[in-house]
Write a protein that holds these residues in place. Sequence first.
Motif, short mmCIF file in Angstrom:
data_model
loop_
_atom_site.label_atom_id
_atom_site.label_comp_id
_atom_site.label_asym_id
_atom_site.label_seq_id
_atom_site.Cartn_x
_atom_site.Cartn_y
_atom_site.Cartn_z
N LEU A 46 0.83 -1.21 0.00
CA LEU A 46 0.00 0.00 0.00
C LEU A 46 0.86 1.26 0.00
O LEU A 46 0.53 2.25 -0.67
N LEU B 202 -6.11 3.72 -3.30
CA LEU B 202 -6.48 3.03 -2.06
C LEU B 202 -7.74 2.20 -2.30
O LEU B 202 -7.82 1.05 -1.87
N PHE C 114 -6.89 -0.87 -4.45
CA PHE C 114 -5.70 -1.64 -4.07
C PHE C 114 -5.99 -3.13 -3.95
O PHE C 114 -5.22 -3.96 -4.46
#
Length: 245
Positions: A76, A147, A150
């Motif tokens: 991440l 995000l 992801f």
Amino acid sequence: IHGHPTRSRRINTAIGFPPLSLWLPYASYRDLHLHHHRDAHLTSPVEDPESYYVTDDHWSSLSPAGRAVLHFNRTLLGRFLIGPALAWYGLWAEELPKLRRDRRARAVWAAHLAGAAALLALVSIGFGVSPILYVVTCYAGTALSLLRSFAEHRAGPEGLRTAVVASGPFFSLLFLNNNLHVAHHARPGLAWYRLPRFAAANDSAGVAARGAGLYKGYGEIVRRFLLRPVDAPVHPDFDAEQRAK
């Protein structure tokens, strides 16, 4: 892209066209995203334009530095820091060669660049915002969108390649319920505010739990994958799928 908020493609295109993110022409993204929604090819490093996997041959051709970049981008932190640059470069590397042979591509990019120039002039002259600051903000905005995406998809059996993030109201609204990604792929034309009811009625969470993953929220994704890759960059089943064809 998926036929809402109105039934008019012309009106929806007008809503989507303003190049707020600067780097991504709406028409190009629409084509790529609709291609991504061919669920039989989800996660394929060749057929799915939104896949983060690569083939064995591609992996073998990379230098150690190139492999390290792909590994980092599977964390991440990497997706936040270098993911936008890789996404921007990947799109441009795919789209710009088309300009020589494709009249439609030239029209799309000419309109996009004119719109981006007008937008930068507006924010700079009209609102006193530095164009450099705006570009940096666009980079951060792309990172935030990454995000959401992801952990959306993972290689696996057809029908079980899409995840669900059971987010709270803030991120659910920010991402227009696309965190309920199983429901979005099952009914992409369903308006965003109808997705929660559809997801609950069709056990989207159960489908995700049996396949790509059911996450309690983006906090879980941060805890688990901030520094650890979500999975390997090489698609685990691509060569077998190709042989089966």
